[in-house]
Design a protein around this motif. Structure first.
Motif, PDB file in Angstrom:
ATOM      1  N   UNK A 174       0.853  -1.180   0.000  1.00 20.92           N
ATOM      2  CA  UNK A 174       0.000   0.000   0.000  1.00 20.92           C
ATOM      3  C   UNK A 174       0.895   1.238   0.000  1.00 20.92           C
ATOM      4  N   UNK A 175       0.415   2.367  -0.559  1.00 15.88           N
ATOM      5  CA  UNK A 175      -0.873   2.597  -1.210  1.00 15.88           C
ATOM      6  C   UNK A 175      -0.976   1.877  -2.547  1.00 15.88           C
ATOM      7  N   UNK A 176      -2.216   1.715  -3.049  1.00 17.77           N
ATOM      8  CA  UNK A 176      -2.425   0.910  -4.264  1.00 17.77           C
ATOM      9  C   UNK A 176      -1.609   1.355  -5.467  1.00 17.77           C
ATOM     10  N   UNK A 177      -1.355   2.668  -5.608  1.00 19.74           N
ATOM     11  CA  UNK A 177      -0.645   3.111  -6.811  1.00 19.74           C
ATOM     12  C   UNK A 177       0.837   2.702  -6.802  1.00 19.74           C
ATOM     13  N   UNK A 196       0.108 -11.444  -1.956  1.00 17.32           N
ATOM     14  CA  UNK A 196      -0.992 -10.477  -2.003  1.00 17.32           C
ATOM     15  C   UNK A 196      -2.023 -10.792  -0.915  1.00 17.32           C
ATOM     16  N   UNK A 197      -2.403 -12.048  -0.797  1.00 15.42           N
ATOM     17  CA  UNK A 197      -3.372 -12.461   0.213  1.00 15.42           C
ATOM     18  C   UNK A 197      -2.788 -12.291   1.616  1.00 15.42           C
ATOM     19  N   UNK A 198      -1.534 -12.640   1.774  1.00 22.18           N
ATOM     20  CA  UNK A 198      -0.852 -12.489   3.054  1.00 22.18           C
ATOM     21  C   UNK A 198      -0.866 -11.021   3.501  1.00 22.18           C
ATOM     22  N   UNK A 199      -0.543 -10.126   2.582  1.00 20.91           N
ATOM     23  CA  UNK A 199      -0.515  -8.702   2.909  1.00 20.91           C
ATOM     24  C   UNK A 199      -1.866  -8.189   3.368  1.00 20.91           C
ATOM     25  N   UNK A 200      -2.927  -8.625   2.710  1.00 18.39           N
ATOM     26  CA  UNK A 200      -4.273  -8.172   3.083  1.00 18.39           C
ATOM     27  C   UNK A 200      -4.623  -8.611   4.501  1.00 18.39           C
ATOM     28  N   UNK A 201      -4.287  -9.843   4.853  1.00 14.72           N
ATOM     29  CA  UNK A 201      -4.617 -10.337   6.197  1.00 14.72           C
ATOM     30  C   UNK A 201      -3.765  -9.659   7.273  1.00 14.72           C
ATOM     31  N   UNK A 202      -2.511  -9.382   6.958  1.00 12.27           N
ATOM     32  CA  UNK A 202      -1.648  -8.721   7.940  1.00 12.27           C
ATOM     33  C   UNK A 202      -2.084  -7.269   8.154  1.00 12.27           C
ATOM     34  N   UNK A 235       2.202   0.500   3.376  1.00 11.83           N
ATOM     35  CA  UNK A 235       2.531  -0.842   3.875  1.00 11.83           C
ATOM     36  C   UNK A 235       3.474  -1.501   2.883  1.00 11.83           C
ATOM     37  N   UNK A 236       4.520  -2.114   3.397  1.00 13.96           N
ATOM     38  CA  UNK A 236       5.501  -2.749   2.526  1.00 13.96           C
ATOM     39  C   UNK A 236       6.081  -3.978   3.220  1.00 13.96           C
ATOM     40  N   UNK A 237       6.703  -4.810   2.437  1.00 11.79           N
ATOM     41  CA  UNK A 237       7.245  -6.071   2.930  1.00 11.79           C
ATOM     42  C   UNK A 237       8.729  -6.137   2.619  1.00 11.79           C
ATOM     43  N   UNK A 238       9.507  -6.508   3.626  1.00 12.90           N
ATOM     44  CA  UNK A 238      10.925  -6.795   3.404  1.00 12.90           C
ATOM     45  C   UNK A 238      11.161  -8.235   3.831  1.00 12.90           C
ATOM     46  N   UNK A 239      11.559  -9.057   2.864  1.00 13.68           N
ATOM     47  CA  UNK A 239      11.854 -10.458   3.134  1.00 13.68           C
ATOM     48  C   UNK A 239      13.358 -10.585   3.304  1.00 13.68           C
ATOM     49  N   UNK A 240      13.770 -11.135   4.431  1.00 17.03           N
ATOM     50  CA  UNK A 240      15.192 -11.223   4.771  1.00 17.03           C
ATOM     51  C   UNK A 240      15.700 -12.648   4.567  1.00 17.03           C
TER      52      UNK A 240
END
Length: 384
Positions: A174-177, A196-202, A235-240
């Protein structure tokens, strides 16, 4: 125009030119990394017997590998089941546990949090498969320091810096753009759908915790969320990815820092310990509970709460036997909203500790300097 006025105008013009030059230099600096990027995974797979100098931390920063805090000092584990009932009421006992954890620890684990266990497992294993892909497949997504989006191996743009023993992947939810599936990996085949599904639930979990944080301070339950921008948050994801390290006693997977954003929801590797939290000048190794998330209060929450809630230093250690994969989901304010202590929490006896600053301005520090303990939030404190 008088000579005095001309002099003032010339000074102003020179200052503006200098400011433009500084901003141009900063912008240019963020376009590329200062040195050729070396993937830590590639180093680990080359069967090194020693550690390259670029990854050897100063003696004062090296982990004490024999230090292993007893289970009694592990961060709190909080069961969220029943936190919010169907009639809208909340459980005072759970609320009190979260309040204490935010004030005393800045960290806590949550179980029965509403995110499906099978989705958590799928998310972590999809990313493990990604990092096991051939190097060329991953290099397609190489990142730059301007946004960090994509496949990376360092934080900060200081030339000659001592680096961390890890690779990562950073993407926007997020944001969507900013959410661009073309910048997400396409392999393994299910990774985009799962993440995508994981992000929505978190995100839903973050919204629930934000209501608790507000309510526990005697505020309207939506106050923190509104201060973050309502639904217009980031909202963003960092995978380590932490490969095996030949000399783990000399290195860190991630240097000591507090998270610059609002709140972090970490999905750890519950089979391989690595996260350490600083408590009373002691580094405590976190013991992850199966299918629990680790919740971390970030600097923006500390600022909003006027330091009632604490963002806390943490780091990651590595080992010579096993790789480790973790997913850090960052829930942040809208990037251009000034964040400052909430008016309801300040008074003549409790003045605001921090001046207003947007998250865009704030996070530039870690993007240029890399992780450096609590130095940024502490330097941001208003002079008395």
């Amino acid at each position: 125009m008088s000579k005095r006025n001309r002099s003032k105008q010339n000074k102003k013009m020179n200052k503006n030119k200098k400011d433009v030059k500084i901003e141009t230099e900063k912008s240019s600096m963020m376009d590329e990394w200062p040195e050729p990027i070396v993937r830590v995974q590639s180093l680990a797979e080359s069967n090194l017997s020693t550690l390259p100098d670029r990854y050897i931390k100063p003696a004062s920063q090296r982990p004490t590998m024999t230090e292993d805090a007893p289970a009694a000092t592990n961060i709190p584990i909080i069961d969220l089941e029943g936190l919010f009932s169907e009639d809208g009421s909340s459980d005072d006992v759970i609320m009190a546990k979260i309040s204490e954890a935010c004030r005393e620890w800045g960290f806590f684990q949550v179980v029965n949090h509403g995110v499906r266990p099978e989705l958590m497992d799928a998310a972590r294993e999809n990313w493990r498969e990604f990092f096991h892909l051939p190097v060329n497949a991953k290099e397609t997504y190489s990142n730059s320091p301007r946004t960090y989006e994509g496949y990376g191996s360092r934080l900060g743009v200081e030339k000659g810096a001592i680096l961390d023993w890890s690779d990562y992947y950073y993407l926007h939810h997020l944001p969507p753009h900013l959410k661009d599936f073309n910048k997400w990996p396409s392999s393994p085949p299910t990774i985009r759908e799962v993440i995508d599904e994981y992000g929505k639930e978190v995100v839903q979990l973050c919204e629930r915790i934000m209501r608790v944080l507000s309510s526990n301070l005697g505020l309207d339950k939506d106050k923190f969320q509104e201060a973050f921008g309502g639904k217009n948050i980031g909202a963003c994801l960092r995978v380590n990815y932490y490969p095996k390290c030949p000399r783990p006693e000399l290195a860190l997977g991630l240097s000591s820092h507090s998270d610059p954003g609002g709140m972090t929801i970490l999905l750890p590797d519950d089979q391989v310990f690595g996260l350490q939290v600083r408590k009373d000048n002691t580094w405590i190794t976190v013991k992850p509970h199966p299918h629990a998330f680790i919740v971390n209060i970030g600097d923006q929450i500390q600022i909003l709460s006027n330091s009632t809630y604490k963002s806390v230093e943490h780091r990651v250690i590595v080992n010579s036997e096993r790789e480790r994969v973790s997913l850090a989901f960052f829930y942040n304010p809208k990037s251009d909203i000034p964040i400052q202590p909430l008016q309801e929490l300040v008074s003549t006896h409790n003045p605001p500790l921090y001046p207003p600053m947007t998250f865009d301005q704030y996070r530039l520090f870690i993007r240029t300097q890399g992780p450096r303990g609590k130095s940024h939030v502490e330097s941001h404190v208003s002079p008395r």
